[in-house]
Motif scaffolding. Structure first.
Motif, short mmCIF file in Angstrom:
data_model
loop_
_atom_site.label_atom_id
_atom_site.label_comp_id
_atom_site.label_asym_id
_atom_site.label_seq_id
_atom_site.Cartn_x
_atom_site.Cartn_y
_atom_site.Cartn_z
N ALA A 48 -54.58 56.64 -17.08
CA ALA A 48 -53.35 56.46 -16.72
C ALA A 48 -53.50 54.55 -16.05
O ALA A 48 -54.36 55.10 -15.05
N THR A 49 -53.26 53.96 -16.69
CA THR A 49 -53.65 53.23 -15.27
C THR A 49 -52.02 51.95 -14.27
O THR A 49 -50.95 52.36 -15.05
N ILE A 50 -52.64 51.43 -13.90
CA ILE A 50 -51.88 50.90 -12.55
C ILE A 50 -50.41 49.86 -13.42
O ILE A 50 -49.84 49.94 -12.63
N ARG A 51 -51.17 48.97 -13.77
CA ARG A 51 -50.30 47.90 -15.18
C ARG A 51 -49.70 49.17 -15.57
O ARG A 51 -47.68 48.43 -15.86
N GLY A 52 -49.16 50.25 -16.60
CA GLY A 52 -49.19 50.54 -17.46
C GLY A 52 -47.82 51.07 -16.02
O GLY A 52 -46.27 51.57 -16.73
N ILE A 53 -48.42 51.80 -15.48
CA ILE A 53 -47.17 52.67 -14.66
C ILE A 53 -46.23 51.73 -13.76
O ILE A 53 -45.31 52.08 -13.85
N ALA A 54 -46.63 50.25 -13.38
CA ALA A 54 -45.79 49.15 -13.43
C ALA A 54 -44.57 49.15 -13.51
O ALA A 54 -43.63 49.28 -13.97
N ALA A 55 -44.82 49.43 -15.12
CA ALA A 55 -44.55 48.64 -15.87
C ALA A 55 -42.88 49.33 -16.12
O ALA A 55 -41.93 49.41 -16.36
N ASP A 56 -43.36 51.11 -16.40
CA ASP A 56 -42.22 52.33 -16.56
C ASP A 56 -41.63 52.44 -15.14
O ASP A 56 -40.24 52.63 -15.69
N ALA A 57 -42.12 51.87 -13.77
CA ALA A 57 -41.08 51.72 -12.67
C ALA A 57 -40.73 50.38 -12.86
O ALA A 57 -39.66 50.38 -11.80
N GLY A 58 -41.01 49.08 -14.16
CA GLY A 58 -39.82 48.41 -13.68
C GLY A 58 -40.75 47.17 -12.66
O GLY A 58 -39.52 46.85 -11.99
N VAL A 59 -41.23 47.39 -11.59
CA VAL A 59 -42.27 46.88 -10.79
C VAL A 59 -43.97 45.97 -11.36
O VAL A 59 -43.68 46.40 -12.21
N ASP A 60 -43.43 44.97 -10.11
CA ASP A 60 -44.71 43.70 -10.34
C ASP A 60 -46.08 45.26 -10.30
O ASP A 60 -45.97 45.69 -9.56
#
Length: 235
Positions: free
Chosen positions: A47-59
């Motif tokens: 799990a990456t911060i970038r992937g989590i951010a993409a799923d949440a719709g945020v930067d």
């Protein structure tokens, strides 16, 4: 504000919104929801911060703004009220200032028990232990989290106290410590074996601490006859 809801190929619900989210609380919860899904599907390492951010719709910067690090995000997503690496690092630093790290093993046991037995921690911690015993996915996630967030400070403490210890030696010793501490947790909180479950923290620190001291700095030989640091054992 318009909202579109669709499913990713893995079946997670992903929200795409136009404009800014309405308030910090909604943004935080969206990030935590995405983090739980990512950690469950990909494990702690995957799990990456970038992937989590993409799923949440945020930067991604917003995830760092709210949570700082992946470890802190994991503890928030799993509803853990403490960040393990911060607790261990603080405990070692305070003990070093007091000059009472003659038995780091006892310090480790005392610190762990003081955290595990907080009412707000114990139920969550035992739930994670039980899940790790019955689910390979949960075991993998727990293992990866322990390796990075918990054993990291232990390895650092070993290297600080014993600069001659190489990375492989420190990792082996830290893993041996984990085997003892996870066994203690399972025996005390899951199996509830009476003598261990009923013992005081001081009694357990005095009993288990010397074993941890040997793992941390004593003479350890692997079954192959080679020392943990890769050198040939003697004697």
């Amino acid at each position: 504000m318009a909202e579109r809801t669709g499913r990713t190929r893995a079946g997670r619900v992903q929200r795409a919104r136009s404009g800014r989210r309405a308030g910090d609380s909604g943004t935080r919860e969206a990030i935590l929801e995405a983090a739980r899904a990512r950690f469950a599907e990909h494990g702690y390492d995957g799990a990456t911060i970038r992937g989590i951010a993409a799923d949440a719709g945020v930067d991604p910067a917003l995830v760092h703004h709210f949570h700082g690090s992946k470890e802190r995000l994991f503890t928030a997503a799993m509803r853990l009220p403490v960040v393990p690496s911060e607790v261990l690092t603080s405990a070692f630093a305070e003990a070093a200032r007091r000059g009472d790290l003659a038995s780091p093993g006892e310090q480790l046991v005392r610190t762990a028990l003081s955290v595990w037995e907080r009412p707000e921690v114990l139920s969550i911690f035992t739930g994670l232990l039980r899940s790790a015993l019955t689910s390979e996915a949960a075991a993998s996630m727990f293992r990866e989290f322990i390796t990075e967030a918990i054993l990291g400070p232990v390895r650092a403490m070993i290297r600080a106290r014993h600069p001659e210890a190489g990375p492989a030696d420190a990792a082996y010793r830290a893993a041996a410590v984990a085997s003892q501490m996870v066994g203690l947790a399972l025996t005390r909180y899951v199996l509830r074996l009476a003598p261990i479950a009923e013992a005081s923290a001081a009694e357990l620190a005095a009993t288990v601490g010397p074993t941890l001291d040997r793992y941390l700095a004593g003479d350890i030989r692997a079954a192959s006859g080679r020392r943990a640091d890769g050198g040939q054992s003697v004697g």
